[in-house]
Design an enzyme around this catalytic site. Structure first.
Site, PDB file in Angstrom:
ATOM      1  N   GLY A 267       0.891  -2.093   9.685  1.00 31.87           N
ATOM      2  CA  GLY A 267       0.216  -3.535   9.377  1.00 31.87           C
ATOM      3  C   GLY A 267       1.145  -4.758   9.221  1.00 31.87           C
ATOM      4  N   MET A 269       4.090  -4.945   5.102  1.00 28.92           N
ATOM      5  CA  MET A 269       4.652  -4.433   3.546  1.00 28.92           C
ATOM      6  C   MET A 269       5.036  -4.997   2.491  1.00 28.92           C
ATOM      7  SD  MET A 269       5.456  -1.520   2.571  1.00 28.92           S
ATOM      8  CE  MET A 269       6.297  -1.481   0.747  1.00 28.92           C
ATOM      9  N   GLU A 270       4.543  -4.584   1.278  1.00 25.71           N
ATOM     10  CA  GLU A 270       4.811  -5.093   0.394  1.00 25.71           C
ATOM     11  C   GLU A 270       5.372  -6.167  -0.744  1.00 25.71           C
ATOM     12  OE1 GLU A 270       2.947  -2.276   0.141  1.00 25.71           O
ATOM     13  OE2 GLU A 270       2.470  -1.377  -1.239  1.00 25.71           O
ATOM     14  N   ASN A 271       6.649  -5.961  -0.145  1.00 27.85           N
ATOM     15  CA  ASN A 271       7.620  -5.661  -0.578  1.00 27.85           C
ATOM     16  C   ASN A 271       8.613  -6.923  -1.654  1.00 27.85           C
ATOM     17  OD1 ASN A 271       8.542  -4.198   2.015  1.00 27.85           O
ATOM     18  ND2 ASN A 271       8.698  -5.351   2.898  1.00 27.85           N
ATOM     19  N   GLU A 304      -1.366  -7.596   1.495  1.00 31.92           N
ATOM     20  CA  GLU A 304       0.139  -7.872   0.891  1.00 31.92           C
ATOM     21  C   GLU A 304      -0.018  -8.295  -0.673  1.00 31.92           C
ATOM     22  OE1 GLU A 304       1.292  -4.787   1.789  1.00 31.92           O
ATOM     23  OE2 GLU A 304       0.180  -5.169   3.750  1.00 31.92           O
TER      24      GLU A 304
HETATM   25  C1  7MF Z   1      -4.714  -4.055   4.677  1.00 34.46           C
HETATM   26  O1  7MF Z   1      -0.805  -0.715   3.060  1.00 34.46           O
HETATM   27  C2  7MF Z   1      -4.706  -3.178   4.247  1.00 34.46           C
HETATM   28  C3  7MF Z   1      -4.598  -1.193   4.948  1.00 34.46           C
HETATM   29  C4  7MF Z   1       1.874   0.696   3.784  1.00 34.46           C
HETATM   30  C5  7MF Z   1       1.441   0.702   5.271  1.00 34.46           C
HETATM   31  C6  7MF Z   1      -0.126  -1.622   3.832  1.00 34.46           C
HETATM   32  O2  7MF Z   1      -0.131  -2.473   2.142  1.00 34.46           O
HETATM   33  C7  7MF Z   1       0.302  -0.998   3.022  1.00 34.46           C
HETATM   34  C8  7MF Z   1       1.474  -0.838   2.761  1.00 34.46           C
HETATM   35  C9  7MF Z   1      -0.811   1.834   6.484  1.00 34.46           C
HETATM   36  C10 7MF Z   1      -1.989   1.543   7.089  1.00 34.46           C
HETATM   37  C11 7MF Z   1      -2.638   0.317   6.574  1.00 34.46           C
HETATM   38  C12 7MF Z   1      -2.598  -1.025   5.669  1.00 34.46           C
HETATM   39  C13 7MF Z   1      -0.608  -0.875   5.481  1.00 34.46           C
HETATM   40  C14 7MF Z   1      -0.142   0.280   5.447  1.00 34.46           C
HETATM   41  C15 7MF Z   1      -3.179  -1.746   5.564  1.00 34.46           C
HETATM   42  C16 7MF Z   1      -2.415  -2.926   6.015  1.00 34.46           C
HETATM   43  C17 7MF Z   1      -3.574  -4.185   5.396  1.00 34.46           C
HETATM   44  N1  7MF Z   1       1.808  -0.304   1.731  1.00 34.46           N
HETATM   45 BR1  7MF Z   1       0.370   3.115   6.357  1.00 34.46          BR
HETATM   46 ZN    ZN Z   2      -1.597  -1.833   0.969  1.00 38.84          ZN
END
Ligand code: 7MF
Ligand code: ZN
Length: 878
Positions: A267, A269-271, A304
């Site tokens: 979805g 990434m929180e960089n 994020e």
């Molecule tokens: C809302 O968690 C809820 C979950 C990892 C990638 C985004 O921010 C994240 C990342 C995966 C699965 C679901 C989500 C994410 C990832 C997500 C995104 C928006 N750290 Br894999």
């Molecule tokens: Zn997350």
């Protein structure tokens, strides 16, 4: 098995890092054939390490090593050893500078992990272990480093060069190339590193924090999408304000950037300071995005952004602690969305997701605790259990503590652990301390897999005037965990009198009286609670608001459920009563298709439909029948066709009985005047389109005409897609025309074209698998674009059970072909797709054999990835 089984990593083996990297200066030279990465690392021995000194291990995969030196002296080949997944250097000093140069090939990186190209743009995805595909590093989250990143690239092709932190300098360096330097003052783990280079445009805004700092906000997109960013920017500003008001958290850098990327495995990434998003969660205009898309964007932007504190400032010690940041951040984004729209409906949506996906995971071969104790490939543990059950665990803590103590506890967490890499135990310790509560038993929620079952019974004593509620809890065995301990469960209950009013509750042996909802705390396998002063046999309202992620078992009569549906003061429980009742009816009618509906049910739905004061959003939820796959989970053995027929037949029956009311609500809900995405408008559209769905079930000319008209009116994508998907289910002549029309109109818009693929993949027509196979050969299908794969293959295999599970196994062969094709290109996406076939034990013998044969076919491939291997083998083992 043709290969050595990949090894598992265990939580119990955790040891602190032997070396720390305080500072990383990186230089990226982006070229058309390759990228050169120069790195200068300030490394020192970790005073907290207990290991013998002298050997440094650096992760690194697929790196073409060009130079390696320590304190300015090049290493001789005898001084280090390159292994499959890293590099060992023997006899390093206590403190030193390590410099290296590697060459990597982002252009050939189809796994979309590390540095890769999406279209003409360079971008990165490093969580969980992608940074090691960029340069040598100690790629684990408890090594926190201050990064400086210099990017050099051709200025005409890549006018925008971004990385984490604040910009330090930007200059032309001749030959049409330029260099930009970014500096991130906050130490961070390598998984939060990001780099973007491309021909991007941006929209800009600013936000003033509670303490008066002005933050520059930018959203970067490809030029043609610049008109689709406003909703994302609005969502970002709401998120920033919400986190200040609800958690006292301010943003900490001078600039916050979001970049939208078309090829992205997940979805978003929180960089740090540079969030990278799947474009699906940024881009929206009313003509191109549905209400659900708008809500998804708002939720993901919030998620994020919230990670900046829950994930970045305080991060995870190791990947077993993933839920520390993900469970907490999902709980935070759920509460944000509840505050932004309808709280009741948001809870229903979240519970529906949890029950449909997490309960299924928790009862299958991949069941694992919120804090897993072993993994083969960490990418396989970004699961609904870690995310959604993890969020429920935090929600239970907030319920047990109460809002004031919960806020004190999070304040303590932020204050105590800022800048650290910690564990879920550290988090719970803050909750226990600030809440003044013993949470030792509660911690089992993190370590014990499986969905607890609550068997509840009630006994009314008319002479004594009291009501005895008895609760038994048990958790079924899961792989590797045969025996389960009782959990500490907050169980919210109310009692309704015969007028449907809440009875003020007084519990035996307890002075707190008068509340109409009580949160009982379960700790033992069996417990009883006596409610006093009960004048008549009450109807219990149990698990209000879904106070814990459990399965509730209580022998309600159909009449009780209809009573709760009509009267419960808790909106969630009204919906839940309706769902249980409808689920029962659907399951009964599989074997008794002619069984009549319970008396009064049609009338109750009719009254709800025509009630001018009804909460439209909630009503739309009530009228949404449980999904076929969820119904399957409620059966001993999934009867794919029986469920489908029963569900279709009930829809048709209700449509016939309530035709007039449905038409009335449909007409009343049609778009009049301007379009907006206010909660009330979303609710109106959603109810109207649910009604249209029932009407279309009649397959008569009038309702089909309504669908075609609604499609052609084309007011907004919500209405267009609702109409198109109903037509796509039908054999109407217009079907082909409308699909072709949609394609013509939206050919150039990737995200809208995804919808075109999905709407065909979800058609309940007999020929759907054939059509889906044909669509994989369509020029716009692309196996390397994860969104496109999910929109066709993922949609078909996960949300069209009656066609995917067709009896001859052709659906399973189709999925397996795609998994094997994908695994060579993108193991993460391949492994996510293979999951859709892992619950084979739930089906009849013939389907079991067919699915197992396909899983074996996958595992017989010698070169299968670790990701796919883990899913396939665990599913066959159990
Ligand atoms: C809302 O968690 C809820 C979950 C990892 C990638 C985004 O921010 C994240 C990342 C995966 C699965 C679901 C989500 C994410 C990832 C997500 C995104 C928006 N750290 Br894999
Ligand atoms: Zn997350």
């Amino acid at each position: 098995m043709l290969r050595d089984a990949p090894k598992a990593i265990y939580l119990k083996d955790y040891t602190p890092p032997e070396y720390l990297i305080d500072k990383a200066d990186l230089r990226f030279d982006l070229q058309e054939e390759q990228t050169l990465v120069f790195s200068r690392l300030e490394i020192r021995r970790n005073p907290g390490s207990t290991a013998a000194a002298g050997v440094l291990y650096l992760h690194g995969e697929g790196l073409d090593s060009r130079a390696l030196s320590i304190n300015g002296r090049s290493l001789t080949p005898e001084e280090y050893q390159v292994e499959a997944e890293g590099l060992s250097i023997s006899s390093v000093p206590e403190r030193f500078i390590l410099e290296s140069e590697v060459s990597i090939r982002p252009q050939e990186n189809s796994a979309l992990e590390g540095l890769y190209k999406s279209g003409t743009m360079f971008c990165t995805q490093c969580e969980a272990e992608g940074f090691r595909k960029i340069t040598w590093f100690i790629d684990r989250p408890d090594v926190m480093t201050r990064f400086t990143t210099s990017i050099v690239a051709d200025k005409a092709r890549y006018p925008v060069l971004l990385s984490n932190g604040n910009i330090q300098s930007s200059e032309n360096i001749g030959e049409g190339r330029h260099q930009v330097v970014w500096n991130d003052p906050f130490p961070k783990p390598s998984y939060l590193f990001a780099l973007v280079a491309g021909n991007l445009r941006h929209i800009e805004d600013s936000y003033t924090t509670a303490s008066g700092r002005e933050i520059l906000l930018r959203i970067y997109v490809e030029p043609e999408n610049i008109d689709k960013c406003d909703h994302a920017m609005r969502s970002l500003k709401y998120s920033m304000a919400w986190d200040e008001q609800n958690y006292g958290r301010e943003y900490d850098l001078d600039i916050f950037m979001i970049v939208a990327v078309n090829d992205f495995n997940m979805g978003a990434m929180e960089n740090k300071g540079l969030n990278i998003f799947n474009s699906k969660f940024v881009l929206a205009r009313p003509e191109t995005a549905t209400d659900r898309d708008f809500q998804g964007i708002e939720g993901v932007i919030a998620h994020e952004y919230f990670h900046n504190w829950t994930g970045n400032r305080i991060t995870c010690r190791d990947w077993f602690q993933l839920s520390l940041k993900e469970g907490l951040t999902v709980f935070r984004d759920q509460e944000f969305s509840a505050d932004m729209g309808s709280r009741g409906v948001k809870r229903i949506e979240d519970v529906r997701l949890l029950r449909a996906h997490q309960f299924a995971e928790d009862s299958g071969p991949m069941a694992h605790p919120v804090r897993p104790d072993a993994y083969i490939e960490i990418n396989n543990f970004y699961t609904v259990t870690v995310y959604e059950k993890g969020a429920e665990v935090v929600r239970m803590l907030s319920l047990l503590l109460g809002s004031e103590a919960y806020r004190k506890a999070t304040d303590l967490y932020f204050q105590r652990h800022d800048g650290e890499a910690v564990t879920t135990d550290d988090f719970v310790r803050c909750m226990a301390q600030a809440g003044g509560r013993d949470l030792a038993q509660f911690k089992r929620w993190y370590s014990q897999a499986g969905t607890p079952e609550l068997r509840v019974s009630g006994e009314y004593d008319a002479t004594a005037g009291n009501y005895l509620l008895t609760v038994e809890q048990s958790t079924p065995a899961t792989p590797g965990q045969p025996v389960k301990q009782p959990l500490h469960i907050p169980f919210a209950v109310g009692l309704l009198n015969r007028q449907g009013r809440d009875i003020p509750l007084r519990l035996e042996g307890d002075s707190l009286a008068g509340a109409t909802t009580r949160v009982l705390e379960l700790r033992e396998s069996r417990q009883s609670f006596r409610f006093l002063d009960i004048a008549e046999h009450p109807i219990p309202s149990l698990l209000r608001g879904f106070s814990a992620p459990v399965k509730l078992i209580f022998e309600y009569s159909d009449a009780d459920l209809m009573f709760l549906m009509a009267n419960d003061s808790d909106g969630f429980s009204r919906w839940d009563a309706a769902q249980i009742l409808v689920q029962r009816i659907l399951l009964r009618r599989i074997s008794e298709p002619e069984e009549a509906l319970p008396d009064g049910l049609v009338e109750a739905f009719g009254r709800a439909l025509t009630d001018p004061d009804a909460d439209k959003a909630l009503l739309a939820e009530v009228l949404t029948l449980p999904s076929e796959s969820y119904l399957g989970d409620q059966m001993e053995e999934v009867d794919v066709d029986g469920i489908h027929q029963s569900r279709e037949a009930l829809k048709q029956l209700l449509a016939r009985e309530l035709r007039a009311e449905l038409l009335q609500v449909y007409y009343a809900g049609r778009e009049q005047g301007g379009y907006d995405i206010e909660p009330a408008s979303i609710a109106r559209r959603s109810l109207k389109n649910i009604c249209l769905g029932y009407l279309a079930q009649l397959q008569d000319e009038e309702s089909l005409g309504l669908c075609v008209d609604q499609y052609r009116q084309g007011h907004n994508m919500t209405d267009v897609m609702a109409a198109l998907s109903l037509v796509a289910d039908s054999d109407a002549d217009e079907r082909g025309h409308l699909l072709a029309d949609f394609y013509q109109r939206w050919q150039g818009d990737q995200l809208v074209l995804d919808k075109w693929f999905t709407v065909q993949a979800l058609s309940r027509r007999q020929d759907t698998l054939e059509q889906v196979e044909r669509l994989t050969r369509h020029p716009d299908f692309s196996i390397t674009n994860p969104n496109r794969v999910r929109s066709l293959v993922g949609a078909f295999c996960s949300a069209n059970p009656v066609r995917f599970h067709q009896a001859d196994g052709a659906g399973y062969r189709f999925l397996t072909d795609r998994v094997l094709e994908l695994d060579r290109l993108n193991p993460q996406v391949a492994s996510r797709m293979l999951r859709l076939m892992t619950r084979w034990q739930r089906y009849d013998q013939s389907r079991q054999n067919l699915m197992r044969a396909q899983l074996q076919r996958v595992l017989a491939v010698a070169s299968v990835s670790r990701d796919v291997y883990e899913i396939g083998s665990k599913s066959l083992e159990s």
